[in-house]
Design an enzyme around this catalytic site. Structure first.
Site, mmCIF file in Angstrom:
data_model
loop_
_atom_site.group_PDB
_atom_site.id
_atom_site.type_symbol
_atom_site.label_atom_id
_atom_site.label_comp_id
_atom_site.label_asym_id
_atom_site.label_seq_id
_atom_site.Cartn_x
_atom_site.Cartn_y
_atom_site.Cartn_z
ATOM 1 N N GLY A 13 64.408 -22.707 -23.070
ATOM 2 C CA GLY A 13 62.917 -21.932 -23.414
ATOM 3 C C GLY A 13 63.362 -21.781 -24.668
ATOM 4 N N GLY A 16 60.472 -15.878 -29.449
ATOM 5 C CA GLY A 16 60.481 -15.058 -30.589
ATOM 6 C C GLY A 16 61.681 -15.093 -31.442
ATOM 7 N N GLY A 18 65.047 -16.549 -30.375
ATOM 8 C CA GLY A 18 65.828 -17.427 -30.368
ATOM 9 C C GLY A 18 65.675 -18.368 -29.136
ATOM 10 N N THR A 20 67.153 -20.268 -25.208
ATOM 11 C CA THR A 20 67.786 -19.958 -23.941
ATOM 12 C C THR A 20 68.148 -21.396 -23.802
ATOM 13 O OG1 THR A 20 66.341 -18.265 -23.555
ATOM 14 C CG2 THR A 20 67.834 -19.099 -21.765
ATOM 15 N N LYS A 37 72.147 -17.279 -24.018
ATOM 16 C CA LYS A 37 70.884 -16.941 -24.605
ATOM 17 C C LYS A 37 71.277 -16.825 -26.271
ATOM 18 C CE LYS A 37 67.073 -13.787 -23.729
ATOM 19 N NZ LYS A 37 66.270 -14.979 -23.774
ATOM 20 N N ASP A 137 59.401 -6.213 -20.803
ATOM 21 C CA ASP A 137 58.680 -7.475 -20.804
ATOM 22 C C ASP A 137 58.555 -8.048 -19.010
ATOM 23 O OD1 ASP A 137 57.494 -9.543 -21.817
ATOM 24 O OD2 ASP A 137 59.220 -10.331 -22.691
#
Ligand SMILES: Nc1ncnc2c1ncn2[C@@H]1O[C@H](COP(=O)(O)OP(=O)(O)OP(=O)(O)O)[C@@H](O)[C@H]1O
Length: 547
Positions: A13, A16, A18, A20, A37, A137
């Site tokens: 993925g 915003g 960086g 993964t 990550k 989040d």
């Protein structure tokens, strides 16, 4: 430690901050999968980079402990390092699916499945919150269901991303340049840079609603009167008990929500299994259509509702702002705005006398550090933080105000006396100054007066028709004071926009936030219509209405 020890297999993925990746952990004998990550800081300033490095290390320690003690509730952290200006976290790979992927592949959740999920994930939230961490989040993409046991695992904690957005302001203070969270899942206090445990409860409630309805919060219509999400019609078979629990978890004001995960889990445990479909549980409380009324009428219900009805449009605006600028440059504004003085009630309800020469301290829209929001120690200390920050800023603001008052009172009074006896010529002098004055200043001055405790000055800035409007000010100036002096602790001007201007008229849109004495923040979008006084050439407020 280096990236070469974790050869990348594929990208999982990109967000915003960086990317993964799925990778191999070559340090372990069985060479299992791991997750890499990669995070990229916003600022390239070497001084800021050093600061970020220090904070990153602290956060990695937190994540390490969180993973180690969690009994598999959150992924373990294997390593952290910085390489070529990029920051890396190496985490345990969870073999599973995100809730989002699960809905896409297997369809909506039943009530029983949602109850099971909440019963499993709430203890994780209790565990995380007990360590003083707000996730910030929570959403269907950040909860994974592990294949082996179908248990939910919480991934992608927000604090480390917030660290990446560290910047140094012009005054040398550190601040976070970006709000962490996802549009639609962020409650109002989080959007104001003050996430608390109840913020995670809000996001979890909306995640559960997504599982039941397949709709993200931004896709669900809200009631035009109250702003409450009309999600129940999208999941008509859900029991009243669960509707009630979810509606409580997604209240706009944090104080109306479950304060912690234990409370929510408790209600879930004592509520019976699905039986009766919900009928209007948590249905919205209507608010008067008279928009102007909600500007001032100081009843708690009106306050809550006006907040509800206004929060969503503001959220939409903020979302647009955040997304529109590519998540960059949206500075979290603090609450160190100027203060009212306790002499507010001096007039005791009498109609105030003209006092337009009070000094105006324009201290709105300050950019402040928000560095203490990363980890709330506990609900209590989180509240203390907020209070102490407010208290701190109030003190400093009061000092500023007092200082300015001392400096400018005298000249102001002289001006007053002068003005009374002055000839037309001196009026023309005033005129020359005022011609160039921006109508936005008049609006800002109005709020500055309120924040400085100059209520009478602010009242006198209002058009007589609004002062005499009984539905807005049933008790005249007393009603005005009831709202501004007793219920609102601070009003922050977030944005002023000059919509149109001619020689004689102007329209100004503002976005403000009320910081309520009872707690909570209420955003409002207001439109001012101003006209230029023929004699003084000063801009005067003619009409005020909500947008
Ligand atoms: N520990 C993990 N185990 C397995 N898969 C993971 C793990 N962490 C993340 N993923 C997968 O990678 C995807 C993207 O990860 P993540 O949400 O951490 O970052 P992102 O979407 O790239 O950006 P952002 O951090 O801004 O949300 C997730 O949706 C999930 O599918």
């Amino acid at each position: 430690m280096s990236l070469s020890l974790y050869p990348i297999i594929r990208k999982l993925g990109e967000g915003g901050f960086g990317t993964t990746y799925l990778a191999t952990n070559t340090l372990m004998p069985s060479q299992p999968y791991c997750v890499v990550k990669q995070l990229t800081p916003t600022s390239t300033d070497p001084k800021v980079q050093q600061l970020i490095k220090d904070r990153f290390k602290q956060e990695a320690i937190t994540l390490e402990h969180l993973g180690k003690d969690s009994n598999g509730k959150v992924p373990s952290l294997y390593a952290y390092f910085v390489e070529r200006g990029e920051f890396y976290l190496i985490q345990e790979y969870i073999d599973g699916q995100t809730l989002n992927e699960r809905v896409q592949t297997q369809g909506l959740f039943t009530e029983i499945q949602v109850r099971q999920l909440l019963t499993d994930i709430l203890p994780t939230l209790i565990y995380v919150h007990q360590r003083g961490i707000v996730h910030r989040d929570i959403k269907p993409d950040n909860i994974m269901l592990r294949h082996r046991d179908d248990k939910p695992i919480l991934i992608d904690f927000g604090a480390v991303k917030e660290i990446m957005s560290t910047i140094v302001t012009a005054s040398g203070a550190t601040a976070q340049s970006i709000l962490i969270g996802t549009p639609g899942f962020m409650p109002i206090e989080q959007m104001s840079g003050r996430p608390m445990f109840a913020s995670d409860i809000y996001a979890l409630g909306l995640t559960a609603i997504y599982l039941l309805t397949g709709k993200m919060p931004t896709e669900i219509e809200s009631d035009p009167d109250s702003g409450n999400l009309n999600w129940q019609s999208l999941a008509p078979n859900v029991s009243q008990q669960l509707v009630k629990i979810l509606n409580r978890s997604i209240q706009h004001l944090s104080r109306d929500r479950y304060q912690n995960a234990q409370e929510m889990l408790h209600d879930l445990n004592i509520s019976s299994s699905p039986s009766t479909p919900a009928q209007n549980i948590g249905s919205p409380i209507p608010i008067p259509n008279d928009y102007e009324k909600t500007l001032y009428v100081p009843t708690p219900t009106t306050t809550r509702n006006s907040e509800s009805s206004q929060a969503r449009p503001l959220i939409a605006t903020l979302i647009a702002t955040i997304v529109g600028v590519g998540l960059i440059g949206f500075l979290v504004l603090g609450y160190n705005s100027s203060r009212k003085e306790s002499s507010a009630n001096k007039n005791n309800g009498q109609q105030p006398v003209a006092n337009n020469n009070d000094p105006v301290t324009n201290s709105n829209s300050k950019i402040t550090s928000n560095s203490n929001s990363t980890n709330a120690r506990s609900n209590e200390s989180s509240r203390e933080n907020t209070t102490s920050n407010t208290a701190r800023s109030k003190t400093s603001s009061r000092e500023t105000t007092a200082d300015n008052t001392a400096r400018s009172n005298k000249p102001s009074r002289e001006t007053t006396t002068d003005n009374i006896d002055r000839s037309n010529e001196s009026n023309r002098e005033t005129t020359t100054d005022n011609i160039d004055r921006d109508p936005k200043d008049t609006v800002r001055d109005y709020y500055s007066k309120i924040n400085n405790g100059n209520y009478s000055g602010a009242w006198n800035s209002l058009p007589t028709a609004l002062q005499n409007n009984k539905s807005v000010h049933p008790n005249g100036y007393n009603s005005f004071l009831d709202w501004w002096a007793k219920q609102v602790a601070d009003v922050e001007v977030r944005q002023t926009n000059l919509v149109s201007q001619t020689d004689r008229d102007a329209v100004v849109d503002v976005e403000i936030e009320y910081l309520m004495r009872a707690g909570g923040v209420s955003p409002q979008k207001i439109r001012y219509v101003l006209s230029k006084n023929d004699r003084t050439y000063e801009w005067e407020i003619q009409r005020i209405g909500l947008r």
